[in-house]
Design an enzyme around this catalytic site. Structure first.
Site, short mmCIF file in Angstrom:
data_model
loop_
_atom_site.label_atom_id
_atom_site.label_comp_id
_atom_site.label_asym_id
_atom_site.label_seq_id
_atom_site.Cartn_x
_atom_site.Cartn_y
_atom_site.Cartn_z
N ASP A 11 0.87 -1.18 0.00
CA ASP A 11 0.00 0.00 0.00
C ASP A 11 0.91 1.23 0.00
O ASP A 11 1.76 1.37 0.88
CB ASP A 11 -0.89 0.03 1.25
CG ASP A 11 -2.03 -0.97 1.16
OD1 ASP A 11 -2.42 -1.33 0.04
OD2 ASP A 11 -2.51 -1.41 2.22
N ASP A 130 -13.54 -3.93 -2.01
CA ASP A 130 -13.44 -3.70 -0.56
C ASP A 130 -14.82 -3.96 0.02
O ASP A 130 -15.76 -3.18 -0.22
CB ASP A 130 -12.97 -2.27 -0.27
CG ASP A 130 -11.52 -2.05 -0.66
OD1 ASP A 130 -10.72 -2.98 -0.51
OD2 ASP A 130 -11.19 -0.94 -1.13
#
Length: 254
Positions: A11, A130
């Site tokens: 990330d 997500d």
């Protein structure tokens, strides 16, 4: 038997690798180029690079950083974050990525999946999801975008099926409830999606021990497990994870 893949996620925020819990309280943990090179040397099967602020800030992918990471690794490399046009897909692939992950932009512009698959091939288009538990949805799971900040109203199973119909060749399925907790993957969610779509499903969110990977790759029917915290912390290497999985009877590339 097809080998199960171990995929590491970086990330990235402001050009640095970061890690948080449930997408919050992120801390800087290093340089993504150096980390990519290290994980490649350890034998990771694939690498995923997410620019976690790109969509929220309304900008495209960081091509220079993608190119620098791609120059260090010779394995499949997937990039997500800020990819909102066909030109973004093209430039990301030209910068060295094999695949692009479409998440927020796929919900806002579903034609990006179908057009991207038509031009670049299904194998290049990954649907990033997500997902949060939501008892109001038929499947029990809802879909969020913008790093989990916006509820789309979409049922997770419906959106997964629709994404594949549009042309996504793979799904990265991230449990927002489990993300960064290191308490284990959401087996129920992973199995639900994996059993109902004809493309590979990558389980994401919650990996903390090798037993968690073993469980999601077998009971959850995932084709691959995405990890971050457990290797970023230095507690495990790719080699130690694969050795343990192999001993447990999970087919991996050693």
């Amino acid at each position: 038997m097809l080998k199960k893949r171990i995929i590491i996620c970086l990330d990235v925020k402001d050009g640095r690798t970061t890690k948080g819990v449930k997408f919050q309280n992120n801390i800087d943990i290093g340089d993504p180029v150096d980390m990519a090179a290290e994980y490649y040397s350890q034998g990771v099967d694939e690498l995923v690079f997410y620019d976690i602020m790109a969509s929220a800030r309304g900008r495209g992918p960081i091509l220079d950083l993608i190119s620098r990471v791609a120059s260090k690794i010779f394995i499949p490399f997937c990039v997500g974050g800020g990819i909102g046009t066909l030109d973004d897909i093209r430039s990301t692939i030209l910068a060295g990525a094999e695949k692009v992950s479409l998440n927020s932009q796929a919900v806002k512009h579903p034609e990006l999946i179908s057009e991207g698959a038509r031009i670049f091939g299904n194998q290049c288009i990954v649907l990033g999801m997500d997902v949060r538990r939501d008892p109001s949805k038929p499947s029990g799971f809802g879909t969020t975008i913008n790093g989990g900040r916006v509820d789309t109203g979409l049922d997770a199973l419906d959106w997964a099926k629709r994404g594949v119909e549009l042309g996504a060749g793979e799904i990265v399925l991230n449990s927002m409830d489990a993300d960064g907790t290191r308490n284990g993957y959401d087996i129920e969610l992973t199995k639900l999606i994996a059993d109902n779509v004809p493309v590979p499903v990558i389980a994401s969110g919650g990996g903390g021990k090798v037993e968690h990977l073993e469980k999601v790759l077998t009971q959850g029917n995932a084709d691959a497990a995405l990890i971050a915290s457990m290797v970023h912390s230095g507690e495990y290497t790719v080699g130690s994870i694969k050795t343990e999985l192999d001993k447990s009877g999970v087919p991996v590339r050693l």
